[in-house]
Design a protein around this motif. Structure first.
Motif, mmCIF file in Angstrom:
data_model
loop_
_atom_site.group_PDB
_atom_site.id
_atom_site.type_symbol
_atom_site.label_atom_id
_atom_site.label_comp_id
_atom_site.label_asym_id
_atom_site.label_seq_id
_atom_site.Cartn_x
_atom_site.Cartn_y
_atom_site.Cartn_z
ATOM 1 N N ALA A 135 13.565 68.250 -26.221
ATOM 2 C CA ALA A 135 14.324 68.833 -25.131
ATOM 3 C C ALA A 135 15.714 68.468 -25.050
ATOM 4 O O ALA A 135 16.167 67.364 -25.429
ATOM 5 C CB ALA A 135 13.552 68.490 -23.623
ATOM 6 N N THR A 136 16.659 69.575 -24.682
ATOM 7 C CA THR A 136 18.126 69.335 -24.745
ATOM 8 C C THR A 136 18.425 69.919 -23.223
ATOM 9 O O THR A 136 17.984 70.981 -22.832
ATOM 10 C CB THR A 136 18.914 69.756 -25.628
ATOM 11 N N ALA A 137 19.209 68.965 -22.465
ATOM 12 C CA ALA A 137 19.365 69.432 -20.927
ATOM 13 C C ALA A 137 20.839 68.941 -20.759
ATOM 14 O O ALA A 137 21.292 67.967 -21.314
ATOM 15 C CB ALA A 137 18.482 68.900 -19.869
ATOM 16 N N THR A 138 21.474 69.563 -19.935
ATOM 17 C CA THR A 138 22.628 69.243 -19.213
ATOM 18 C C THR A 138 22.617 69.535 -17.831
ATOM 19 O O THR A 138 21.949 70.135 -16.984
ATOM 20 C CB THR A 138 23.954 69.930 -19.867
ATOM 21 N N GLY A 139 23.494 68.614 -17.155
ATOM 22 C CA GLY A 139 23.736 68.671 -15.639
ATOM 23 C C GLY A 139 24.991 68.196 -15.084
ATOM 24 O O GLY A 139 25.825 67.397 -15.925
ATOM 25 N N ILE A 140 25.283 68.480 -13.774
ATOM 26 C CA ILE A 140 26.467 68.085 -13.351
ATOM 27 C C ILE A 140 26.229 66.908 -12.417
ATOM 28 O O ILE A 140 25.182 66.590 -11.586
ATOM 29 C CB ILE A 140 26.889 69.487 -12.211
ATOM 30 N N ILE A 141 27.206 65.978 -12.413
ATOM 31 C CA ILE A 141 27.006 64.398 -11.716
ATOM 32 C C ILE A 141 27.316 64.856 -10.246
ATOM 33 O O ILE A 141 28.446 65.267 -10.020
ATOM 34 C CB ILE A 141 27.421 63.692 -12.231
ATOM 35 N N THR A 142 26.574 64.887 -9.299
ATOM 36 C CA THR A 142 26.638 65.021 -7.940
ATOM 37 C C THR A 142 26.921 63.495 -6.918
ATOM 38 O O THR A 142 27.262 63.760 -5.834
ATOM 39 C CB THR A 142 25.733 65.934 -7.269
ATOM 40 N N GLY A 143 26.363 62.444 -7.590
ATOM 41 C CA GLY A 143 26.452 61.288 -6.918
ATOM 42 C C GLY A 143 26.492 59.936 -7.966
ATOM 43 O O GLY A 143 25.717 60.222 -9.029
ATOM 44 N N THR A 144 27.556 59.109 -7.732
ATOM 45 C CA THR A 144 27.579 58.161 -8.638
ATOM 46 C C THR A 144 28.191 57.016 -8.000
ATOM 47 O O THR A 144 29.092 57.129 -7.256
ATOM 48 C CB THR A 144 28.218 58.321 -10.019
ATOM 49 N N ASN A 145 28.289 55.700 -8.474
ATOM 50 C CA ASN A 145 29.151 54.741 -8.306
ATOM 51 C C ASN A 145 30.396 54.385 -9.147
ATOM 52 O O ASN A 145 31.238 53.496 -8.912
ATOM 53 C CB ASN A 145 28.421 53.074 -8.085
ATOM 54 N N MET A 146 30.513 55.445 -9.866
ATOM 55 C CA MET A 146 31.558 55.435 -10.632
ATOM 56 C C MET A 146 32.393 56.720 -10.353
ATOM 57 O O MET A 146 32.178 57.750 -11.096
ATOM 58 C CB MET A 146 31.224 55.368 -12.341
ATOM 59 N N LYS A 147 33.337 56.617 -9.728
ATOM 60 C CA LYS A 147 34.145 57.700 -9.118
ATOM 61 C C LYS A 147 34.902 58.653 -10.173
ATOM 62 O O LYS A 147 34.899 59.931 -9.956
ATOM 63 C CB LYS A 147 35.082 57.425 -8.009
ATOM 64 N N ASP A 148 34.896 58.201 -11.339
ATOM 65 C CA ASP A 148 35.981 58.993 -12.240
ATOM 66 C C ASP A 148 35.078 60.072 -12.913
ATOM 67 O O ASP A 148 35.471 61.058 -13.610
ATOM 68 C CB ASP A 148 36.448 58.064 -13.470
ATOM 69 N N LYS A 150 32.441 61.695 -11.290
ATOM 70 C CA LYS A 150 31.597 62.701 -10.477
ATOM 71 C C LYS A 150 32.292 64.019 -10.483
ATOM 72 O O LYS A 150 33.293 64.322 -10.582
ATOM 73 C CB LYS A 150 31.835 61.963 -9.040
ATOM 74 N N GLY A 151 31.133 64.813 -10.777
ATOM 75 C CA GLY A 151 31.739 66.368 -10.987
ATOM 76 C C GLY A 151 31.519 66.877 -12.157
ATOM 77 O O GLY A 151 31.886 67.907 -12.677
ATOM 78 N N GLY A 152 31.515 65.683 -13.294
ATOM 79 C CA GLY A 152 31.347 66.080 -14.577
ATOM 80 C C GLY A 152 30.076 66.531 -15.286
ATOM 81 O O GLY A 152 29.092 66.204 -14.467
ATOM 82 N N ARG A 153 30.180 67.162 -16.469
ATOM 83 C CA ARG A 153 28.841 67.417 -16.947
ATOM 84 C C ARG A 153 28.158 66.495 -18.105
ATOM 85 O O ARG A 153 29.139 66.067 -18.669
ATOM 86 C CB ARG A 153 28.671 69.015 -17.467
ATOM 87 N N ALA A 173 28.940 58.319 -28.178
ATOM 88 C CA ALA A 173 30.144 57.971 -28.644
ATOM 89 C C ALA A 173 31.179 57.762 -27.660
ATOM 90 O O ALA A 173 32.117 56.827 -28.086
ATOM 91 C CB ALA A 173 30.593 58.894 -29.985
ATOM 92 N N ASP A 174 31.586 58.507 -26.837
ATOM 93 C CA ASP A 174 32.855 58.276 -26.100
ATOM 94 C C ASP A 174 32.640 58.114 -24.705
ATOM 95 O O ASP A 174 33.797 57.843 -23.978
ATOM 96 C CB ASP A 174 33.708 59.758 -26.152
ATOM 97 N N GLY A 175 31.636 58.454 -24.110
ATOM 98 C CA GLY A 175 31.508 58.225 -22.639
ATOM 99 C C GLY A 175 31.828 59.354 -21.699
ATOM 100 O O GLY A 175 32.295 60.199 -22.112
ATOM 101 N N PRO A 176 31.055 59.348 -20.801
ATOM 102 C CA PRO A 176 31.479 60.708 -19.731
ATOM 103 C C PRO A 176 32.795 60.431 -19.360
ATOM 104 O O PRO A 176 33.349 59.576 -19.128
ATOM 105 C CB PRO A 176 30.285 60.629 -18.754
ATOM 106 N N ASP A 177 33.348 61.865 -19.453
ATOM 107 C CA ASP A 177 34.720 62.077 -19.216
ATOM 108 C C ASP A 177 34.959 62.428 -17.536
ATOM 109 O O ASP A 177 36.202 62.910 -17.309
ATOM 110 C CB ASP A 177 35.590 62.831 -20.076
ATOM 111 N N GLY A 178 33.930 62.937 -17.034
ATOM 112 C CA GLY A 178 34.192 63.603 -15.600
ATOM 113 C C GLY A 178 34.543 64.817 -15.513
ATOM 114 O O GLY A 178 35.038 65.289 -14.672
ATOM 115 N N THR A 179 34.603 65.813 -16.774
ATOM 116 C CA THR A 179 34.924 67.007 -16.772
ATOM 117 C C THR A 179 33.661 67.845 -16.960
ATOM 118 O O THR A 179 32.691 67.325 -17.560
ATOM 119 C CB THR A 179 36.084 67.267 -17.636
ATOM 120 N N LYS A 180 33.978 69.201 -16.955
ATOM 121 C CA LYS A 180 32.812 70.139 -17.282
ATOM 122 C C LYS A 180 33.131 70.720 -18.421
ATOM 123 O O LYS A 180 32.452 71.843 -18.648
ATOM 124 C CB LYS A 180 32.732 71.176 -15.951
#
Length: 214
Positions: A135-148, A150-153, A173-180
């Protein structure tokens, strides 16, 4: 012929007549009983067979969803790190042709040790595709303790092996960047293994809507 003899003959004829009448009555009753028995018996085997509907009642009541990814488990690490992924993602049967209509939730937690410090994030699923037990899935972060972030895909990949499942994620490889800007249903290969005894994932294969000839 004497009167006594005549009376005897007449009496004998009466007895025979009554006996005959009783036999006729019994015979008629027997026919009636036999007719009742026949009516109560099931139709003979020569009648047209009835085809039984063997479809399970549950299957009649609910239609199978198009795809799904569910479960929770911790990742295997040689360090004290405590990494957990949880998924509850679904693609409804009516949206079989559009994986971007998937719904559900995800959550991941990365601590330096069990109960220690680290980060967490949760969100809503916005795309799900499965092939066999992958399975491959994506989603939008709606809650986190890492404010940078939040809102990213973010994206995830799970291989449901039936034994030691494997997991991959888009930020390997790069870490979540907080964008969509990450495209929907995009992630990395499932490079990490589930730590034995910590959980399991289940993938429901997608019924691909292959095109048909006219």
């Amino acid at each position: 012929m004497s009167r006594t003899t005549t009376d005897r003959v007449l009496n004998r004829r009466r007895v025979l007549a009554v006996g005959a009448a009783l036999l006729m009555t019994a015979g008629a009753a027997g026919v009636a009983v036999a007719s009742g028995d026949e009516a109560a018996r099931p139709a003979s085997s020569s009648a047209a067979p009835q085809t039984a509907d063997k479809t399970p009642t549950a299957e009649k009541a609910t239609k199978r969803e198009a795809a799904a990814l569910t479960g929770t488990a911790k990742m295997y690490r040689k360090t004290t790190e405590d990494v957990t992924f949880t998924f509850d993602a679904h693609l409804a049967a009516k949206h079989n042709g559009d994986p971007s209509k998937a719904t559900g939730t995800f959550r991941f937690v990365h601590l330096d040790k069990p109960g220690g410090k680290g980060g967490w994030a949760k969100g809503r699923i916005d795309c799900l595709m499965t092939g066999g037990k992958v399975a491959t899935a994506t989603g939008i972060i709606t809650g986190t303790n890492m404010k940078d972030i939040k809102g990213g895909r973010v994206g995830f990949t799970v291989h449901d092996t039936g034994g030691t499942d494997r997991v991959g994620y888009s930020w390997a490889a790069d870490g979540p960047d907080g964008t969509k800007k990450l495209p929907k249903c995009t992630s990395s290969a499932p490079h990490e293994k589930v730590r034995k005894g910590t959980g399991d994932f289940h993938v429901t294969p997608w019924k691909v809507p292959y095109p048909t000839a006219n």
